[in-house]
Design a protein around this motif. Structure first.
Motif, PDB file in Angstrom:
ATOM      1  N   TRP A   1     165.096  70.513  81.457  1.00 39.70           N
ATOM      2  CA  TRP A   1     164.050  70.418  82.465  1.00 39.70           C
ATOM      3  C   TRP A   1     162.869  69.600  81.953  1.00 39.70           C
ATOM      4  N   TYR A   2     162.453  69.806  80.701  1.00 40.70           N
ATOM      5  CA  TYR A   2     161.349  69.020  80.139  1.00 40.70           C
ATOM      6  C   TYR A   2     161.699  67.534  80.126  1.00 40.70           C
ATOM      7  N   LEU A   3     162.956  67.226  79.872  1.00 38.95           N
ATOM      8  CA  LEU A   3     163.396  65.830  79.899  1.00 38.95           C
ATOM      9  C   LEU A   3     163.312  65.267  81.310  1.00 38.95           C
ATOM     10  N   VAL A   4     163.747  66.064  82.288  1.00 35.33           N
ATOM     11  CA  VAL A   4     163.676  65.636  83.691  1.00 35.33           C
ATOM     12  C   VAL A   4     162.234  65.358  84.094  1.00 35.33           C
ATOM     13  N   GLU A   5     161.311  66.224  83.673  1.00 37.53           N
ATOM     14  CA  GLU A   5     159.897  66.022  84.005  1.00 37.53           C
ATOM     15  C   GLU A   5     159.380  64.720  83.410  1.00 37.53           C
ATOM     16  N   THR A   6     159.714  64.466  82.166  1.00 35.34           N
ATOM     17  CA  THR A   6     159.223  63.261  81.501  1.00 35.34           C
ATOM     18  C   THR A   6     159.784  61.995  82.141  1.00 35.34           C
ATOM     19  N   LEU A   7     160.996  62.071  82.657  1.00 45.16           N
ATOM     20  CA  LEU A   7     161.634  60.894  83.252  1.00 45.16           C
ATOM     21  C   LEU A   7     161.278  60.709  84.723  1.00 45.16           C
ATOM     22  N   GLY A   8     160.305  61.471  85.221  1.00 42.44           N
ATOM     23  CA  GLY A   8     159.830  61.257  86.580  1.00 42.44           C
ATOM     24  C   GLY A   8     160.063  62.402  87.533  1.00 42.44           C
ATOM     25  N   GLY A   9     160.637  63.501  87.052  1.00 38.85           N
ATOM     26  CA  GLY A   9     160.923  64.626  87.942  1.00 38.85           C
ATOM     27  C   GLY A   9     159.868  65.705  87.942  1.00 38.85           C
ATOM     28  N   ARG A  10     158.653  65.369  87.534  1.00 43.75           N
ATOM     29  CA  ARG A  10     157.577  66.365  87.473  1.00 43.75           C
ATOM     30  C   ARG A  10     157.225  66.865  88.866  1.00 43.75           C
ATOM     31  N   ALA A  11     156.998  68.159  88.984  1.00 51.50           N
ATOM     32  CA  ALA A  11     156.644  68.759  90.276  1.00 51.50           C
ATOM     33  C   ALA A  11     155.222  68.366  90.663  1.00 51.50           C
ATOM     34  N   PRO A  12     154.964  68.177  91.954  1.00 47.28           N
ATOM     35  CA  PRO A  12     153.606  67.822  92.386  1.00 47.28           C
ATOM     36  C   PRO A  12     152.612  68.940  92.113  1.00 47.28           C
ATOM     37  N   VAL A  13     151.407  68.556  91.709  1.00 51.75           N
ATOM     38  CA  VAL A  13     150.340  69.518  91.425  1.00 51.75           C
ATOM     39  C   VAL A  13     149.414  69.593  92.634  1.00 51.75           C
ATOM     40  N   PRO A  14     149.032  70.805  93.072  1.00 51.27           N
ATOM     41  CA  PRO A  14     148.135  70.917  94.232  1.00 51.27           C
ATOM     42  C   PRO A  14     146.829  70.149  94.012  1.00 51.27           C
ATOM     43  N   GLU A  15     146.409  69.393  95.012  1.00 48.85           N
ATOM     44  CA  GLU A  15     145.163  68.639  94.924  1.00 48.85           C
ATOM     45  C   GLU A  15     143.998  69.497  95.406  1.00 48.85           C
ATOM     46  N   LEU A  16     142.944  69.518  94.621  1.00 48.99           N
ATOM     47  CA  LEU A  16     141.749  70.282  94.982  1.00 48.99           C
ATOM     48  C   LEU A  16     140.700  69.356  95.576  1.00 48.99           C
ATOM     49  N   PRO A  17     139.854  69.863  96.482  1.00 50.27           N
ATOM     50  CA  PRO A  17     138.796  69.028  97.070  1.00 50.27           C
ATOM     51  C   PRO A  17     137.875  68.473  95.988  1.00 50.27           C
ATOM     52  N   ARG A  18     137.501  67.210  96.128  1.00 50.63           N
ATOM     53  CA  ARG A  18     136.614  66.588  95.158  1.00 50.63           C
ATOM     54  C   ARG A  18     135.167  66.878  95.535  1.00 50.63           C
ATOM     55  N   LEU A  19     134.381  67.201  94.511  1.00 51.87           N
ATOM     56  CA  LEU A  19     132.971  67.533  94.697  1.00 51.87           C
ATOM     57  C   LEU A  19     132.118  66.637  93.811  1.00 51.87           C
ATOM     58  N   ALA A  20     130.884  66.464  94.197  1.00 49.20           N
ATOM     59  CA  ALA A  20     129.949  65.692  93.385  1.00 49.20           C
ATOM     60  C   ALA A  20     129.154  66.660  92.523  1.00 49.20           C
ATOM     61  N   VAL A  21     129.752  67.090  91.403  1.00 48.49           N
ATOM     62  CA  VAL A  21     129.105  68.043  90.503  1.00 48.49           C
ATOM     63  C   VAL A  21     128.357  67.265  89.434  1.00 48.49           C
ATOM     64  N   THR A  22     127.051  67.271  89.516  1.00 48.16           N
ATOM     65  CA  THR A  22     126.242  66.509  88.563  1.00 48.16           C
ATOM     66  C   THR A  22     125.511  67.397  87.576  1.00 48.16           C
ATOM     67  N   SER A  23     125.372  68.670  87.889  1.00 45.08           N
ATOM     68  CA  SER A  23     124.622  69.567  87.012  1.00 45.08           C
ATOM     69  C   SER A  23     125.508  70.062  85.866  1.00 45.08           C
ATOM     70  N   ALA A  24     124.871  70.684  84.880  1.00 43.01           N
ATOM     71  CA  ALA A  24     125.599  71.260  83.757  1.00 43.01           C
ATOM     72  C   ALA A  24     126.402  72.465  84.238  1.00 43.01           C
ATOM     73  N   PRO A  25     127.462  72.850  83.525  1.00 44.27           N
ATOM     74  CA  PRO A  25     128.250  74.026  83.919  1.00 44.27           C
ATOM     75  C   PRO A  25     127.380  75.266  84.046  1.00 44.27           C
ATOM     76  N   VAL A  26     127.642  76.033  85.085  1.00 39.29           N
ATOM     77  CA  VAL A  26     126.855  77.241  85.320  1.00 39.29           C
ATOM     78  C   VAL A  26     127.226  78.317  84.312  1.00 39.29           C
ATOM     79  N   THR A  27     126.238  79.052  83.829  1.00 44.12           N
ATOM     80  CA  THR A  27     126.458  80.158  82.907  1.00 44.12           C
ATOM     81  C   THR A  27     125.566  81.319  83.348  1.00 44.12           C
ATOM     82  N   GLY A  28     125.576  82.402  82.588  1.00 43.37           N
ATOM     83  CA  GLY A  28     124.699  83.534  82.863  1.00 43.37           C
ATOM     84  C   GLY A  28     124.901  84.120  84.246  1.00 43.37           C
ATOM     85  N   PRO A  29     123.841  84.601  84.872  1.00 44.69           N
ATOM     86  CA  PRO A  29     123.939  85.235  86.197  1.00 44.69           C
ATOM     87  C   PRO A  29     124.538  84.329  87.264  1.00 44.69           C
ATOM     88  N   ALA A  30     124.295  83.012  87.158  1.00 42.52           N
ATOM     89  CA  ALA A  30     124.849  82.091  88.156  1.00 42.52           C
ATOM     90  C   ALA A  30     126.375  82.112  88.132  1.00 42.52           C
TER      91      ALA A  30
END
Length: 392
Positions: A206-235
Motif C-alpha cells: 500500500w505504501y508503494l501504491v501511495e508513492t506511485l500516485g495512489g494516495r487518497a485525497p485529503v479533505p480540504e479545509l477553508p482557507r483563512l487569513a490568519v495573520t496573528s500569532a497562535p492563540v494561547t492561554g484563555p483564548a
C-alpha cells in the motif's frame, strides 16, 4: 534429465527471496521493530520527556500552549501533541524560522516546561531510515516498499514447501543436530508469524501504491487569513470549549496552529482504526467560529485504507498492548531473516562439502546483492546527520 520437482522450484524461490537481500531486509525489519517503541526509547534517553503522573485534573491546553510559547519566544508555536502515556510530557513543536522545528516539553499537570530538544531524536532516525533510508521520499519509499514483494514470495513459497504447515504451531524444535534445530526453529517461528508477514506485505504494498500516485485525497479545509500569532492561554481555552461543544466525543490529541486554516483540533473519535488526523474540528481563531468538521466514519474506502495503514503497520491502535505484540512479532520476523540465511549456508556446506563458516558461505551465496545491501545501509547511515539534524 527429469524436470525439477515443483517443491524444489518453490524451495529455490524461497531460498533466493530469503538470501539475496537478507542483509538489507534484516536492516529494514530491525529498524521497523525498534520503531514500534521509538517514543519509549526517546523517553528513556531524554529526561525532559519524563513526568510523574498526578491524581488531579490536567492543566488546560491554553496554559500548556502559553508555557511552550514562552519557552521559545523567538519561535512560532506550530503544534501541540498530547502525551501518548501518562508518564510522558506534552510535546510542542516550535517553528524557529529556518530548519526543522524545536521540541518543547511541558508537564501536563503543572503546565511548566521540563526542557527543550532539537528535532533529531531516536524516533526521527528510526522512522526515516525505516521508511525511506534517509533518501528523498520519492526514491526511498519505493525501494523499501518493494521489499513487500520479497516478503510475499517468502510467505507463499514457505507455505507451499512446509507440508501440512498448520500442524507446526506446537511442534517444538528438537536438539542434537544444529542444522535440524535451526530448520525446525525457523519453521516454528514462520508459522507463528504468518499473520504478521501478511500484514507487513499488505501495508508495504500500500505504501508503494501511495508513492506511485495512489494516495487518497485529503479533505480540504477553508482557507483563512490568519495573520496573528497562535492563540494561547484563555483564548485557546475558549476555542477548546467551542470544539467540545461542537464535537463532544472527540478526544483531542493534537492541536495545529496553521497560517492558512486556523486552529485545527485532531484526535480520536468514534471511528476505529484511523489516524488522529481523520477526526477533527477547524476553528477560526479570530471569530471563534467552527469552519470545518472531520469524522473518520465519513471516509471513502480509499481514504479508510490510507488511514488504517499506519496503525496496522506499527501496531499503535491498541496502546501498549498491541505495541508489545507488534514488537515481538517484528523481532520474530527479523530472526527469521537471519536464521534463513544460516540455514542456507549449512545446506550448501553439507550438500557441496564447502569449507568455511556459515556467514562466509552465505555471503558468497548472496553474490552482488550482498554489496548492494551493504551499500544501501551505509548510505542511509551516512545521510543521517543531514537528514534529521535540523534545529539544534
Amino acid at each position: 534429465m527429469k524436470p525439477p520437482k515443483r517443491r524444489s522450484l518453490w524451495w529455490r524461490v524461497h531460498s533466493w527471496a530469503g538470501l539475496k537481500l537478507s542483509i538489507f531486509l534484516t536492516f529494514i525489519l530491525a529498524t521497523g521493530t525498534l520503531a514500534v517503541f521509538a517514543h519509549e526509547i526517546d523517553w528513556l534517553v531524554t529526561p525532559a520527556m519524563r513526568v510523574t503522573p498526578q491524581d488531579r485534573p490536567l492543566a488546560s491546553w491554553g496554559a500548556i500552549a502559553q508555557a511552550a510559547a514562552r519557552a521559545e519566544p523567538e519561535g512560532r508555536l506550530q503544534t501541540l501533541h498530547a502525551p501518548i502515556d501518562p508518564w510522558f510530557a506534552v510535546e510542542a513543536w516550535v517553528d524557529m524560522g529556518k530548519g526543522a522545528p524545536r521540541r518543547v516539553y511541558v508537564d501536563p499537570w503543572e503546565a511548566q516546561v521540563t526542557g527543550t530538544h532539537g528535532w533529531a531524536n531516536v524516533h526521527r532516525f528510526l522512522r526515516q531510515v525505516h521508511r525511506h533510508l534517509m533518501l528523498p521520499t520519492k526514491i526511498g519509499i519505493p525501494i523499501v516498499s518493494s521489499l513487500a514483494f520479497l516478503l510475499l514470495a517468502s510467505l507463499v513459497t514457505g507455505i507451499v514447501t512446509y507440508k501440512k504447515w498448520w500442524r507446526g504451531f506446537l511442534r517444538l524444535p528438537r536438539g542434537g543436530d544444529a542444522r535440524r534445530f535451526q530448520g525446525e526453529l525457523h519453521r516454528l517461528a514462520g508459522v507463528w508469524s504468518l499473520w504478521f508477514v501478511a500484514l507487513m506485505t499488505l501495508t508495504g504494498i500500500w505504501y508503494l501504491v501511495e508513492t506511485l500516485g495512489g494516495r487518497a485525497p485529503v479533505p480540504e479545509l477553508p482557507r483563512l487569513a490568519v495573520t496573528s500569532a497562535p492563540v494561547t492561554g484563555p483564548a485557546l481555552d475558549r476555542l477548546v470549549a467551542t470544539v467540545r461543544a461542537a464535537k463532544p466525543t472527540l478526544s483531542i490529541r493534537e492541536i495545529r496552529f496553521t497560517p492558512d486554516n486556523g486552529v485545527i483540533f485532531l484526535g480520536q473519535d468514534r471511528a476505529w482504526l484511523v489516524r488522529e488526523r481523520a477526526n477533527g474540528v477547524a476553528v477560526d481563531p479570530a471569530t471563534g467560529r467552527v469552519t470545518a468538521m472531520l469524522d473518520g466514519r465519513d471516509l471513502s474506502v480509499h481514504q479508510r485504507i490510507s488511514e488504517m495503514a499506519d496503525p496496522l503497520h506499527f501496531g499503535t491502535f491498541g496502546g501498549l498492548t498491541t505495541k508489545i505484540i507488534w514488537f515481538l512479532a517484528g523481532a520474530l520476523l527479523t530472526g527469521l531473516s537471519v536464521t534463513g540465511m544460516l540455514i542456507y549456508a549449512r545446506r550448501i556446506q553439507r550438500a557441496d562439502r564447502v569449507e568455511g563458516g556459515g556467514v562466509r558461505i552465505a555471503w558468497a551465496g548472496m553474490g552482488l546483492w550482498a554489496y548492494v545491501s551493504i551499500a544501501a545501509v551505509i548510505l542511509a547511515l551516512a545521510l543521517t546527520p543531514g537528514a534529521i539534524g535540523g534545529a539544534s
